[in-house]
Design a protein around this motif. Structure first.
Motif, PDB file in Angstrom:
ATOM      1  N   GLU A   1      19.684  58.834  45.443  1.00 29.67           N
ATOM      2  CA  GLU A   1      18.741  59.435  44.819  1.00 29.67           C
ATOM      3  C   GLU A   1      18.821  60.969  45.055  1.00 29.67           C
ATOM      4  O   GLU A   1      19.671  61.580  45.759  1.00 29.67           O
ATOM      5  N   ALA A   2      18.381  61.665  43.857  1.00 26.84           N
ATOM      6  CA  ALA A   2      18.684  63.042  43.695  1.00 26.84           C
ATOM      7  C   ALA A   2      17.609  63.802  42.904  1.00 26.84           C
ATOM      8  O   ALA A   2      17.193  63.241  42.213  1.00 26.84           O
TER       9      ALA A   2
ATOM     10  N   ALA B   1      21.262  70.857  41.968  1.00 26.95           N
ATOM     11  CA  ALA B   1      20.844  69.382  42.327  1.00 26.95           C
ATOM     12  C   ALA B   1      21.363  69.108  43.746  1.00 26.95           C
ATOM     13  O   ALA B   1      22.555  69.532  44.063  1.00 26.95           O
ATOM     14  N   GLU B   2      20.496  68.229  44.406  1.00 25.66           N
ATOM     15  CA  GLU B   2      21.008  67.828  45.737  1.00 25.66           C
ATOM     16  C   GLU B   2      20.349  66.344  45.751  1.00 25.66           C
ATOM     17  O   GLU B   2      19.528  65.819  45.108  1.00 25.66           O
TER      18      GLU B   2
ATOM     19  N   ALA C   1      19.483  63.632  37.782  1.00 29.48           N
ATOM     20  CA  ALA C   1      18.526  64.659  38.330  1.00 29.48           C
ATOM     21  C   ALA C   1      18.524  65.660  37.458  1.00 29.48           C
ATOM     22  O   ALA C   1      17.325  66.332  37.104  1.00 29.48           O
ATOM     23  N   VAL C   2      19.475  66.183  37.005  1.00 26.73           N
ATOM     24  CA  VAL C   2      19.687  67.426  36.125  1.00 26.73           C
ATOM     25  C   VAL C   2      18.961  66.933  34.830  1.00 26.73           C
ATOM     26  O   VAL C   2      18.223  67.848  34.109  1.00 26.73           O
ATOM     27  N   PHE C   3      19.421  65.978  34.153  1.00 21.31           N
ATOM     28  CA  PHE C   3      18.674  65.521  32.700  1.00 21.31           C
ATOM     29  C   PHE C   3      17.284  65.194  33.039  1.00 21.31           C
ATOM     30  O   PHE C   3      16.513  65.823  32.175  1.00 21.31           O
ATOM     31  N   ARG C   4      16.865  64.512  34.016  1.00 18.85           N
ATOM     32  CA  ARG C   4      15.438  64.249  34.410  1.00 18.85           C
ATOM     33  C   ARG C   4      14.582  65.667  34.431  1.00 18.85           C
ATOM     34  O   ARG C   4      13.664  65.849  33.843  1.00 18.85           O
ATOM     35  N   GLY C   5      15.371  66.750  34.928  1.00 19.94           N
ATOM     36  CA  GLY C   5      14.417  67.871  35.234  1.00 19.94           C
ATOM     37  C   GLY C   5      14.642  68.971  33.943  1.00 19.94           C
ATOM     38  O   GLY C   5      13.647  69.772  34.091  1.00 19.94           O
TER      39      GLY C   5
END
Length: 144
Positions: free
Chosen positions: A106-107, A119-120, A75-79
């Motif tokens: 999912e995150a 991230a969560e 999620a961090v990479f995606r964002g």
């Protein structure tokens, strides 16, 4: 001891493809699958095998922790477009996952600064959450 949970498992959920290039630790623990896409939600999954379980046949907390660490990092990479290295991971274990089940994760990125991201996420099986977690990641300079 072998059986259905030791083989290749059942086919991945619809829309999920094998995750590659995750490094030795994750490769050894996997295989992991992810759902490609452009949205903010990172989605991954694994089929729980005997090697993922404790002596009771429940997915080991360490396995769930390692899995969710990767989902949050995704999620961090995606964002942000940057690789994040975990500096804090908090996990609440809510329910059990068993050998022979697909564990879904999912995150989403909740916040990012120049150097740190938050991230969560959650892991779930069927209709129930197995874990809820959050993490803080140091953003690395290697970009997409």
């Amino acid at each position: 001891m072998s059986g259905p949970a030791d083989d290749e498992g059942s086919p991945p959920p619809a829309g999920y493809v094998p995750a590659e290039g995750r490094g030795g630790f994750s490769t050894l623990n996997g295989p992991y699958f992810h759902r490609p896409g452009e949205g903010e939600l990172a989605e991954q999954a694994f089929f729980a095998r005997r090697r993922h379980a404790n002596g009771l046949g429940l997915v080991h907390g360490g396995m769930l922790s390692a899995f969710m660490d990767g989902v949050l990092a995704g999620a961090v990479f995606r964002g942000t477009g940057k690789t994040g290295v975990t500096i804090h991971l908090s996990i609440d274990f809510l329910h059990m996952a068993r050998v022979g089940e697909w564990v879904m994760g999912e995150a989403r990125l909740t916040r990012a600064t120049r150097d740190v991201a938050f991230a969560e996420g959650r892991a779930y099986v069927g209709g129930h959450d197995v874990v809820r977690c959050s993490g803080i990641f140091k953003l690395m300079s290697r970009e997409r």
